[in-house]
Design an enzyme around this catalytic site. Structure first.
Site, mmCIF file in Angstrom:
data_model
loop_
_atom_site.group_PDB
_atom_site.id
_atom_site.type_symbol
_atom_site.label_atom_id
_atom_site.label_comp_id
_atom_site.label_asym_id
_atom_site.label_seq_id
_atom_site.Cartn_x
_atom_site.Cartn_y
_atom_site.Cartn_z
ATOM 1 N N ASP A 67 0.813 -1.221 0.000
ATOM 2 C CA ASP A 67 0.000 0.000 0.000
ATOM 3 C C ASP A 67 0.843 1.266 0.000
ATOM 4 O O ASP A 67 2.061 1.213 0.157
ATOM 5 C CB ASP A 67 -0.954 -0.018 1.207
ATOM 6 C CG ASP A 67 -0.257 -0.431 2.501
ATOM 7 O OD1 ASP A 67 0.980 -0.435 2.540
ATOM 8 O OD2 ASP A 67 -0.950 -0.751 3.480
ATOM 9 N N ASN A 136 -7.441 -3.038 14.393
ATOM 10 C CA ASN A 136 -8.820 -3.422 14.068
ATOM 11 C C ASN A 136 -8.856 -4.609 13.108
ATOM 12 O O ASN A 136 -9.871 -4.885 12.493
ATOM 13 C CB ASN A 136 -9.581 -2.227 13.478
ATOM 14 C CG ASN A 136 -8.916 -1.695 12.200
ATOM 15 O OD1 ASN A 136 -7.943 -2.268 11.718
ATOM 16 N ND2 ASN A 136 -9.445 -0.611 11.667
ATOM 17 N N HIS A 138 -7.038 -4.933 10.313
ATOM 18 C CA HIS A 138 -6.829 -4.659 8.886
ATOM 19 C C HIS A 138 -5.523 -5.250 8.383
ATOM 20 O O HIS A 138 -4.575 -5.444 9.137
ATOM 21 C CB HIS A 138 -6.969 -3.165 8.558
ATOM 22 C CG HIS A 138 -5.849 -2.282 8.988
ATOM 23 N ND1 HIS A 138 -6.009 -1.243 9.874
ATOM 24 C CD2 HIS A 138 -4.546 -2.235 8.623
ATOM 25 C CE1 HIS A 138 -4.860 -0.610 10.034
ATOM 26 N NE2 HIS A 138 -3.955 -1.201 9.294
ATOM 27 N N GLU A 143 -9.641 -2.118 5.398
ATOM 28 C CA GLU A 143 -10.282 -1.812 6.674
ATOM 29 C C GLU A 143 -11.526 -2.678 6.874
ATOM 30 O O GLU A 143 -12.087 -3.191 5.901
ATOM 31 C CB GLU A 143 -10.704 -0.337 6.671
ATOM 32 C CG GLU A 143 -9.545 0.647 6.557
ATOM 33 C CD GLU A 143 -8.848 0.910 7.882
ATOM 34 O OE1 GLU A 143 -8.835 0.013 8.749
ATOM 35 O OE2 GLU A 143 -8.313 2.009 8.058
HETATM 36 C C1 GLP Z 1 -0.608 0.265 8.653
HETATM 37 C C2 GLP Z 1 -0.189 -0.477 7.376
HETATM 38 C C3 GLP Z 1 -0.309 -1.976 7.549
HETATM 39 C C4 GLP Z 1 0.344 -2.377 8.852
HETATM 40 C C5 GLP Z 1 -0.445 -1.801 9.998
HETATM 41 C C6 GLP Z 1 0.150 -2.125 11.354
HETATM 42 O O1 GLP Z 1 -1.880 0.777 8.624
HETATM 43 N N1 GLP Z 1 -0.906 -0.081 6.211
HETATM 44 O O2 GLP Z 1 0.291 -2.627 6.435
HETATM 45 O O3 GLP Z 1 0.370 -3.776 8.962
HETATM 46 O O4 GLP Z 1 -0.512 -0.392 9.867
HETATM 47 O O5 GLP Z 1 1.215 -1.293 11.632
HETATM 48 P P1 GLP Z 1 2.219 -1.465 12.827
HETATM 49 O O6 GLP Z 1 3.136 -2.579 12.435
HETATM 50 O O7 GLP Z 1 2.937 -0.168 12.906
HETATM 51 O O8 GLP Z 1 1.432 -1.763 14.031
#
Ligand code: GLP
Length: 254
Positions: A67, A136, A138, A143
């Site tokens: 993304d 959440n 995702h 989402e």
């Molecule tokens: C973001 C990214 C995801 C990632 C998630 C968790 O929103 N788009 O790909 O897995 O957050 O992030 P973190 O590893 O910082 O908790």
């Protein structure tokens, strides 16, 4: 599904890096699906370390990221392209032309998503897709929703994700409200999926994703339907699953 439960973040990072490096060694021209966020940073550090020691070669590796924020490009330290260069691409011998992310600078959502979809189709399926998990549930930026979105699409980020991602932005700076993301089909077509999870704040999401019903309200739960998923989690993120059972999961406590 194989689940490795490690003592802490450092062990989780090492285990995940082990799996990724095995993939690269067995198939040097692997297509790796990559993730951002704080979770994979230790894993990327470990891969860089093995590269510096001469144990890993990225010269034929191809990458596709999950993304990117709409509106951010390589000059912006919060963009995912900047992140990938900073933590991995600029530190190993990967060819820049073999690294791919959605083009955040193209504000025409339809065009940006079509372009990335076409690229994914042209390259073929990921040999290994790396994933983190949002609080959440995702994955990428898919989402919670009433349906599973299939291909690359533009999402309006939820307040919880905007809040969670604020830490990466300077005070007063706007967290983008839209992002381009691989859809569920783009993720599931990977031959192998490696999910990493660390920290207590992920415990609910991990439990719902791997031991709850498969539902678009917890996007990561769709992974239960993929045949080759490895979850590498530290004890804190796994803490709510300790007494859960699932006929298709085998857990290894390391
Ligand atoms: C973001 C990214 C995801 C990632 C998630 C968790 O929103 N788009 O790909 O897995 O957050 O992030 P973190 O590893 O910082 O908790």
């Amino acid at each position: 599904m194989r689940i490795y439960v490690t003592k802490d973040y450092a062990e989780m990072s090492r285990k995940a890096a082990n799996i990724i490096s095995a993939q690269i060694i067995i198939k040097p021209d692997s297509i790796l699906g990559l993730a951002t966020g704080s979770t994979p940073i230790g894993t990327y550090d470990q891969l860089v370390n093995w590269y510096e020691k001469g144990d890993l070669d990225f010269s034929e590796v191809v990458t596709v990221n999950l993304d990117e924020y709409r509106g951010l490009g390589p000059e912006s330290p919060q963009s995912y392209v900047y992140y990938m260069r900073h933590y991995l691409f600029d530190r190993v011998n990967i060819k820049p032309e073999n690294t791919h992310l959605p083009n955040g600078l193209n504000e025409n959502a339809e065009e940006a998503c079509n372009d990335y979809n076409e690229l994914l189709n042209k390259l073929g399926e990921q040999d290994l897709q790396i994933l983190g998990i949002g609080r959440n549930g995702h994955i990428g930026f898919n989402e919670p929703d009433e349906i599973f979105d299939q291909d690359v699409h533009c999402v309006s980020l939820t307040n919880s994700t905007i809040e969670a991602n604020k830490r990466f932005f300077e005070a007063g700076e706007e967290v983008p409200k839209y992002a381009y993301t691989m859809g569920i089909r783009s993720i599931l077509r990977a031959r192998k999926i490696l999910m990493m999870a660390s920290g207590e704040d992920k415990a609910d999401a991990v439990k719902k994703a791997f031991f709850g019903p498969v539902t678009p309200l917890v996007p990561a739960s769709i992974l239960q339907l993929h045949d080759d998923v490895i979850l590498v989690t530290d004890q804190a993120a796994y803490s709510k699953c300790a007494n859960s059972t699932h006929t298709r999961h085998t857990a290894y406590i390391l």
